[in-house]
Design a protein around this motif. Structure first.
Motif, PDB file in Angstrom:
ATOM      1  N   PRO A  41      32.630 -27.678 105.873  1.00 44.33           N
ATOM      2  CA  PRO A  41      32.602 -27.145 107.238  1.00 44.33           C
ATOM      3  C   PRO A  41      33.470 -25.899 107.355  1.00 44.33           C
ATOM      4  N   SER A  42      33.110 -25.057 108.299  1.00 49.01           N
ATOM      5  CA  SER A  42      33.904 -23.852 108.526  1.00 49.01           C
ATOM      6  C   SER A  42      35.251 -24.239 109.129  1.00 49.01           C
ATOM      7  N   VAL A  43      36.194 -23.321 109.102  1.00 49.55           N
ATOM      8  CA  VAL A  43      37.535 -23.591 109.625  1.00 49.55           C
ATOM      9  C   VAL A  43      37.474 -23.877 111.123  1.00 49.55           C
ATOM     10  N   GLY A  44      36.626 -23.178 111.854  1.00 53.36           N
ATOM     11  CA  GLY A  44      36.507 -23.390 113.296  1.00 53.36           C
ATOM     12  C   GLY A  44      35.979 -24.769 113.631  1.00 53.36           C
ATOM     13  N   LYS A  45      34.980 -25.221 112.871  1.00 53.66           N
ATOM     14  CA  LYS A  45      34.411 -26.551 113.122  1.00 53.66           C
ATOM     15  C   LYS A  45      35.419 -27.630 112.764  1.00 53.66           C
ATOM     16  N   LEU A  46      36.143 -27.439 111.677  1.00 47.94           N
ATOM     17  CA  LEU A  46      37.172 -28.398 111.285  1.00 47.94           C
ATOM     18  C   LEU A  46      38.275 -28.460 112.332  1.00 47.94           C
ATOM     19  N   PHE A  47      38.699 -27.298 112.861  1.00 46.94           N
ATOM     20  CA  PHE A  47      39.719 -27.249 113.909  1.00 46.94           C
ATOM     21  C   PHE A  47      39.239 -27.965 115.169  1.00 46.94           C
ATOM     22  N   PHE A  48      37.956 -27.801 115.507  1.00 44.54           N
ATOM     23  CA  PHE A  48      37.393 -28.465 116.678  1.00 44.54           C
ATOM     24  C   PHE A  48      37.504 -29.980 116.549  1.00 44.54           C
ATOM     25  N   TRP A  49      37.145 -30.531 115.386  1.00 43.43           N
ATOM     26  CA  TRP A  49      37.201 -31.980 115.193  1.00 43.43           C
ATOM     27  C   TRP A  49      38.637 -32.492 115.230  1.00 43.43           C
ATOM     28  N   VAL A  50      39.560 -31.769 114.625  1.00 43.39           N
ATOM     29  CA  VAL A  50      40.967 -32.168 114.659  1.00 43.39           C
ATOM     30  C   VAL A  50      41.467 -32.158 116.103  1.00 43.39           C
TER      31      VAL A  50
END
Length: 68
Positions: A41-50
């Motif tokens: 996953p992209s960094v933005g998508k990973l940040f969203f889930w966190v």
């Protein structure tokens, strides 16, 4: 060249150049039955889930403090 020697270009025998990354998940196995995986996953998508899980944790803790 035997089956156990690497090709002259450094790739393993029987493997071709890598397919371009289109971002579309591949669900079928390749011709030599080796599985292919989705890109990470992209960094933005990973940040969203966190952020979503942190927000959920804060809501649970705040609800527990409120109702006690």
């Amino acid at each position: 060249m035997t089956a156990h020697e690497p090709a002259h270009d450094g790739t393993a025998p029987g493997t071709g150049p890598a397919a371009p990354d289109t971002g579309v998940p591949v669900t079928q196995a390749t011709a030599d039955d080796q599985p292919r995986y989705e890109p990470p996953p992209s960094v933005g998508k990973l940040f969203f889930w966190v952020l979503l899980f942190v927000l959920a944790a804060v809501v649970v803790v705040a609800g527990g403090v409120y109702f006690t």
